[in-house]
Design a protein around this motif. Structure first.
Motif, mmCIF file in Angstrom:
data_model
loop_
_atom_site.group_PDB
_atom_site.id
_atom_site.type_symbol
_atom_site.label_atom_id
_atom_site.label_comp_id
_atom_site.label_asym_id
_atom_site.label_seq_id
_atom_site.Cartn_x
_atom_site.Cartn_y
_atom_site.Cartn_z
ATOM 1 N N ASP A 1 36.921 -19.903 10.428
ATOM 2 C CA ASP A 1 35.829 -18.843 10.274
ATOM 3 C C ASP A 1 34.597 -19.313 10.303
ATOM 4 O OD1 ASP A 1 37.851 -17.225 7.728
ATOM 5 O OD2 ASP A 1 37.881 -17.142 9.717
ATOM 6 N N ASP B 1 29.105 -11.928 15.844
ATOM 7 C CA ASP B 1 28.631 -11.916 14.467
ATOM 8 C C ASP B 1 27.339 -11.525 14.143
ATOM 9 O OD1 ASP B 1 30.752 -14.996 13.466
ATOM 10 O OD2 ASP B 1 31.369 -12.903 14.233
ATOM 11 N N THR C 1 32.062 -10.002 11.246
ATOM 12 C CA THR C 1 32.527 -9.743 12.486
ATOM 13 C C THR C 1 32.562 -8.266 13.029
ATOM 14 O OG1 THR C 1 34.870 -9.420 11.714
ATOM 15 C CG2 THR C 1 34.155 -11.689 12.110
ATOM 16 N N ALA D 1 35.194 -6.522 13.370
ATOM 17 C CA ALA D 1 36.305 -6.002 12.629
ATOM 18 C C ALA D 1 36.018 -5.815 11.202
ATOM 19 C CB ALA D 1 37.462 -6.873 12.879
ATOM 20 N N LYS E 1 35.155 -8.321 8.716
ATOM 21 C CA LYS E 1 35.458 -9.468 7.935
ATOM 22 C C LYS E 1 33.999 -9.899 7.752
ATOM 23 C CE LYS E 1 37.916 -13.582 7.292
ATOM 24 N NZ LYS E 1 38.804 -14.630 8.027
ATOM 25 N N TYR F 1 36.095 -0.996 1.978
ATOM 26 C CA TYR F 1 36.365 -2.649 1.875
ATOM 27 C C TYR F 1 36.865 -3.084 0.452
ATOM 28 C CZ TYR F 1 33.323 -1.989 6.015
ATOM 29 O OH TYR F 1 32.455 -2.021 7.173
ATOM 30 N N VAL G 1 39.663 -7.543 2.355
ATOM 31 C CA VAL G 1 40.334 -6.471 3.661
ATOM 32 C C VAL G 1 39.256 -5.304 3.876
ATOM 33 C CG1 VAL G 1 41.194 -4.772 1.729
ATOM 34 C CG2 VAL G 1 42.401 -5.148 3.983
ATOM 35 N N SER G 2 39.342 -5.128 5.206
ATOM 36 C CA SER G 2 38.539 -3.669 5.582
ATOM 37 C C SER G 2 39.602 -2.802 6.339
ATOM 38 C CB SER G 2 37.553 -4.348 6.641
ATOM 39 O OG SER G 2 37.957 -4.752 7.958
ATOM 40 N N SER H 1 41.593 -2.982 9.038
ATOM 41 C CA SER H 1 41.056 -3.518 10.526
ATOM 42 C C SER H 1 40.841 -5.102 10.595
ATOM 43 C CB SER H 1 39.390 -3.051 10.393
ATOM 44 O OG SER H 1 39.572 -1.752 10.429
ATOM 45 N N GLU H 2 40.830 -5.425 9.208
ATOM 46 C CA GLU H 2 41.039 -7.030 9.215
ATOM 47 C C GLU H 2 41.383 -7.415 7.682
ATOM 48 O OE1 GLU H 2 37.965 -9.113 11.449
ATOM 49 O OE2 GLU H 2 38.660 -10.995 11.011
ATOM 50 N N LYS H 3 41.868 -8.543 7.563
ATOM 51 C CA LYS H 3 41.962 -9.107 6.164
ATOM 52 C C LYS H 3 41.829 -10.593 6.076
ATOM 53 C CE LYS H 3 46.986 -9.263 7.198
ATOM 54 N NZ LYS H 3 48.279 -8.989 6.658
ATOM 55 N N SER H 4 41.359 -11.233 4.944
ATOM 56 C CA SER H 4 41.327 -12.433 4.828
ATOM 57 C C SER H 4 42.686 -13.194 4.507
ATOM 58 C CB SER H 4 40.296 -12.814 3.849
ATOM 59 O OG SER H 4 40.761 -12.567 2.267
#
Lengths: 109, 115
Positions: free
Chosen positions: A1, A31, A92, A94, A96, B33, B47-48, B55-58
């Motif tokens: 990351d 980004d 990003t 998406a 994040k 989010y 998370v989003s 959409s995306e997660k950590s």
């Protein structure tokens, strides 16, 4: 990351400009660079964002290095209400968000 | 001015219990989010969520976590079996614009204490 690095703390005098730096040498091409600030016991508050070009809004300016590996948030005239933790964030496409450790800005009257 | 709201403001739970944190995003926003902030540390993305999908997660957002938009107004974060290290402030955020260029509006947070 991707990671951001910020100074732990900075001080400014009221009514003077403040330059808050951020390094993000591992930033990817898509980004976005966002800055948020957080007052005690509150959620983060949006300040400004950009991709490649410098940006201005009513709160601040954002200067982005040509290679995008660093950026600087500029508060043109610091007020006591600007005292907060300022976070440099890479986001990003998406959604994040990678927050830095934040810079605690102290504004002296 | 419209704002993101979160309930409860403080939740205390026993380790191993399930908790649901609730958020009401700004009404016309499309992206949602969750973040957390352990006391004294930086804000961390969890998370989003868009169009009823993640959409995306950590890496933090493991199988113990889930998110849901059960109706047109609420957005929830569920922690199935809480651990002591889940104690943190949890922030919900929402945005109208496309992810990446969006301005996210954060709620005031829910402080979760796991005993």
């Amino acid at each position: 990351d991707a990671k951001t690095t910020q100074p732990n703390s900075m001080e400014s005098n009221e009514e003077e400009p403040v330059h808050l730096p951020c390094n993000h040498s591992t930033i990817s091409g898509t980004d976005y660079i966002h800055w948020y600030r957080q007052l005690p016991s509150q959620g983060p508050e949006y300040v400004i964002h950009g991709l490649t070009s410098n940006v201005n809004n009513r709160m601040a300016s954002l200067a982005i290095a040509e290679d995008r590996k660093s950026s600087t948030l500029i508060l043109h005239r610091a007020t006591l209400r600007d005292a907060a933790v300022y976070y440099c964030i890479l986001r990003t496409l998406a959604g994040k968000s990678t927050f830095g450790d934040g810079t605690t800005l102290t504004v002296k009257p | 001015e419209p704002e993101v709201t979160q309930t409860p403001s403080h939740q205390v739970t026993q380790m191993g219990q399930e908790v649901i944190l609730r958020c009401v995003p700004i009404s016309n926003h499309l992206y949602f989010y969750w973040y957390r902030q352990i006391l004294g540390q930086k804000v961390e993305f969890l998370v989003s969520f868009y169009n009823n999908e993640i959409s995306e997660k950590s890496e933090i957002f493991d199988d113990q976590f889930s998110v849901e938009r059960p109706d047109g107004s609420n957005f929830t974060l569920k922690i199935r079996s809480t651990k002591l290290e889940d104690s943190a402030m949890y922030f919900c955020a929402s945005s109208l614009d496309r992810i990446g260029t969006d301005t996210q509006y954060f709620g005031p947070g829910t402080r979760l204490t796991v005993l």
